[in-house]
Design a protein around this motif. Structure first.
Motif, mmCIF file in Angstrom:
data_model
loop_
_atom_site.group_PDB
_atom_site.id
_atom_site.type_symbol
_atom_site.label_atom_id
_atom_site.label_comp_id
_atom_site.label_asym_id
_atom_site.label_seq_id
_atom_site.Cartn_x
_atom_site.Cartn_y
_atom_site.Cartn_z
ATOM 1 N N GLU B 1 11.931 7.847 -1.900
ATOM 2 C CA GLU B 1 12.736 7.057 -2.856
ATOM 3 C C GLU B 1 12.756 5.604 -2.406
ATOM 4 O OE1 GLU B 1 16.693 8.567 -3.633
ATOM 5 O OE2 GLU B 1 17.412 6.536 -3.891
ATOM 6 N N ALA B 2 12.495 4.689 -3.330
ATOM 7 C CA ALA B 2 12.473 3.278 -2.993
ATOM 8 C C ALA B 2 13.890 2.806 -2.722
ATOM 9 C CB ALA B 2 11.862 2.475 -4.139
ATOM 10 N N GLY B 3 14.009 1.889 -1.748
ATOM 11 C CA GLY B 3 15.309 1.327 -1.437
ATOM 12 C C GLY B 3 15.589 0.143 -2.319
ATOM 13 N N VAL B 4 16.605 -0.628 -1.966
ATOM 14 C CA VAL B 4 16.931 -1.849 -2.689
ATOM 15 C C VAL B 4 15.873 -2.891 -2.344
ATOM 16 C CG1 VAL B 4 18.629 -3.689 -2.969
ATOM 17 C CG2 VAL B 4 19.381 -1.313 -2.619
ATOM 18 N N THR B 5 15.285 -3.473 -3.360
ATOM 19 C CA THR B 5 14.257 -4.487 -3.119
ATOM 20 C C THR B 5 14.721 -5.833 -3.655
ATOM 21 O OG1 THR B 5 13.119 -3.872 -5.161
ATOM 22 C CG2 THR B 5 12.372 -2.822 -3.145
ATOM 23 N N GLN B 6 14.380 -6.870 -2.899
ATOM 24 C CA GLN B 6 14.763 -8.221 -3.266
ATOM 25 C C GLN B 6 13.542 -9.127 -3.258
ATOM 26 O OE1 GLN B 6 18.688 -8.093 -0.542
ATOM 27 N NE2 GLN B 6 18.566 -9.914 -1.865
ATOM 28 N N PHE B 7 13.585 -10.099 -4.163
ATOM 29 C CA PHE B 7 12.477 -11.054 -4.277
ATOM 30 C C PHE B 7 13.027 -12.428 -4.662
ATOM 31 C CE2 PHE B 7 8.140 -12.211 -4.729
ATOM 32 C CZ PHE B 7 8.120 -13.202 -5.706
ATOM 33 N N PRO B 8 12.545 -13.517 -4.058
ATOM 34 C CA PRO B 8 11.554 -13.538 -2.978
ATOM 35 C C PRO B 8 12.200 -13.257 -1.634
ATOM 36 C CG PRO B 8 12.254 -15.765 -3.483
ATOM 37 C CD PRO B 8 12.986 -14.867 -4.456
ATOM 38 N N SER B 9 11.408 -13.041 -0.626
ATOM 39 C CA SER B 9 11.968 -12.817 0.704
ATOM 40 C C SER B 9 12.408 -14.143 1.304
ATOM 41 C CB SER B 9 10.954 -12.125 1.616
ATOM 42 O OG SER B 9 9.759 -12.880 1.684
ATOM 43 N N HIS B 10 11.731 -15.225 0.925
ATOM 44 C CA HIS B 10 12.087 -16.536 1.426
ATOM 45 C C HIS B 10 11.735 -17.581 0.381
ATOM 46 C CE1 HIS B 10 11.908 -19.637 5.010
ATOM 47 N NE2 HIS B 10 12.944 -19.812 4.220
ATOM 48 N N SER B 11 12.661 -18.482 0.131
ATOM 49 C CA SER B 11 12.438 -19.556 -0.829
ATOM 50 C C SER B 11 12.879 -20.877 -0.213
ATOM 51 C CB SER B 11 13.223 -19.278 -2.120
ATOM 52 O OG SER B 11 13.014 -20.302 -3.059
ATOM 53 N N VAL B 12 11.997 -21.864 -0.275
ATOM 54 C CA VAL B 12 12.322 -23.202 0.224
ATOM 55 C C VAL B 12 12.287 -24.152 -0.957
ATOM 56 C CG1 VAL B 12 11.721 -25.046 1.827
ATOM 57 C CG2 VAL B 12 11.262 -22.658 2.442
ATOM 58 N N ILE B 13 13.402 -24.794 -1.239
ATOM 59 C CA ILE B 13 13.473 -25.711 -2.375
ATOM 60 C C ILE B 13 14.179 -26.980 -1.954
ATOM 61 C CG2 ILE B 13 13.476 -23.857 -4.084
ATOM 62 C CD1 ILE B 13 16.514 -24.267 -4.351
ATOM 63 N N GLU B 14 14.074 -27.990 -2.792
ATOM 64 C CA GLU B 14 14.756 -29.242 -2.520
ATOM 65 C C GLU B 14 16.100 -29.267 -3.240
ATOM 66 O OE1 GLU B 14 10.987 -32.161 -1.563
ATOM 67 O OE2 GLU B 14 12.295 -32.600 -3.272
ATOM 68 N N LYS B 15 17.001 -30.008 -2.654
ATOM 69 C CA LYS B 15 18.320 -30.181 -3.258
ATOM 70 C C LYS B 15 18.149 -30.605 -4.720
ATOM 71 C CE LYS B 15 22.312 -33.227 -2.932
ATOM 72 N NZ LYS B 15 22.978 -34.305 -2.174
ATOM 73 N N GLY B 16 18.920 -29.963 -5.586
ATOM 74 C CA GLY B 16 18.861 -30.297 -7.000
ATOM 75 C C GLY B 16 17.964 -29.375 -7.815
ATOM 76 N N GLN B 17 17.101 -28.646 -7.121
ATOM 77 C CA GLN B 17 16.228 -27.715 -7.838
ATOM 78 C C GLN B 17 16.965 -26.410 -8.138
ATOM 79 O OE1 GLN B 17 12.702 -27.586 -5.237
ATOM 80 N NE2 GLN B 17 11.632 -28.844 -6.760
ATOM 81 N N THR B 18 16.260 -25.561 -8.885
ATOM 82 C CA THR B 18 16.830 -24.279 -9.295
ATOM 83 C C THR B 18 16.068 -23.146 -8.614
ATOM 84 O OG1 THR B 18 17.496 -25.149 -11.443
ATOM 85 C CG2 THR B 18 17.226 -22.753 -11.273
#
Lengths: 115, 116
Positions: B1-18
Motif C-alpha cells: 500500500e502506498a504511503g502519503v506522498t508529497q511533491f515536490p520534495s524540495h522547492s527553491v523560489i525567490e521572495k514574492g513568487q508562488t
C-alpha cells in the motif's frame, strides 16, 4: 535531508545502552500522547502512543511513561541501536474534545547512537 | 500500500513568487493534515481536512496560504506571495475515518521550501 536546528536538545549514547528521552507537555486537558521518530529526509514515523488513563505502555524495545501530575512524558529505548539515531518528537492532543488528532508537537530531541 | 506522498520534495523560489505543494494521502483516509517545521522549531499544525471540508484551519499563518482538497482526495497548499519566513519543511499527514482511527497519523516525507 532536513537539517536539525542548533537549538535542538541532544542525547548521545553508546550502542547497546538504554536511552531515555524526556518531554514536558503543556496542556493539562490533553488525553492522548504519541512519540514519533523522524530520520533524516523522512517524515515523522509513529513509535508508540499512550492514553491519559494509563501511566505506562510497552512496545517492542520501547516504553512510554506518563506522569500527568507533572505533565511529563518519557520514551525509553532498550538496547539502543545505530538505526535508532533520529529526532524524536512527543505530541499531545485532546481526543475527547473532538479535535480529531490535531497534534501539538514538542521541539524534538536528537538521539545519536555511537557504535 | 502506498504511503502519503508529497511533491515536490524540495522547492527553491525567490521572495514574492508562488509555490504549490501537493499531498496525496493514503487511499481511504478521510482525514488530511498539513503541518510545517520551521528550522530549529517544533512541528506546527496548519490545518485539517475531513474529506473535502476544512475542519480546522486555525494554524494557517496568514492569508498568503491557501489549502484546497477538491473531491476529497489529494490536497494542495499554495503560498502566494512567498516570504523568507515561509522557509521550512511542510508535512502532510493522513488518518483513517474516525471510527477506525487509532490516533496514528501517517506522515509524508515532507516538502522542503526554501525562499531566497
Amino acid at each position: 535531508g532536513e537539517s536539525v536546528g542548533l537549538h535542538l536538545p541532544t542525547l548521545s549514547v553508546q550502542e547497546g545502552d538504554n536511552s531515555i528521552i524526556n518531554c514536558a507537555y503543556s496542556n493539562s486537558a490533553s488525553d492522548y500522547f504519541i512519540w514519533y521518530k523522524q530520520e533524516s529526509g523522512k517524515g515523522p514515523q509513529f513509535i508508540i502512543d499512550i492514553r491519559s488513563n494509563m501511566d505506562k505502555r510497552q512496545g517492542q524495545r520501547v516504553t512510554v511513561l506518563l506522569n500527568k501530575t507533572v505533565k511529563h512524558l518519557s520514551l525509553q529505548i532498550a538496547a539502543t541501536q545505530p538505526g535508532d539515531s533520529a529526532v524524536y518528537f512527543c505530541a499531545e492532543t485532546r481526543q475527547s474534545g473532538g479535535s480529531n488528532y490535531k497534534l501539538t508537537f514538542g521541539k524534538g530531541t536528537l538521539l545519536t547512537v555511537n557504535p | 500500500e502506498a504511503g502519503v506522498t508529497q511533491f515536490p520534495s524540495h522547492s527553491v523560489i525567490e521572495k514574492g513568487q508562488t509555490v504549490t505543494l501537493r499531498c496525496d494521502p493514503i487511499s481511504g483516509h478521510d482525514n488530511l493534515y498539513w503541518y510545517r517545521r520551521v528550522m530549529g522549531k517544533e512541528i506546527k499544525f496548519l490545518l485539517h481536512f475531513v474529506k473535502e471540508s476544512k475542519q480546522d484551519e486555525s494554524g494557517m499563518p496568514n492569508n498568503r496560504f491557501l489549502a484546497e482538497r477538491t473531491g476529497g482526495t489529494y490536497s494542495t497548499l499554495k503560498v502566494q506571495p512567498a516570504e523568507l519566513e515561509d522557509s521550512g519543511v511542510y508535512f502532510c499527514a493522513s488518518s483513517p475515518p474516525r471510527l477506525t482511527n487509532t490516533g496514528e497519523l501517517f506522515f509524508g516525507e515532507g516538502s522542503r521550501l526554501t525562499v531566497l
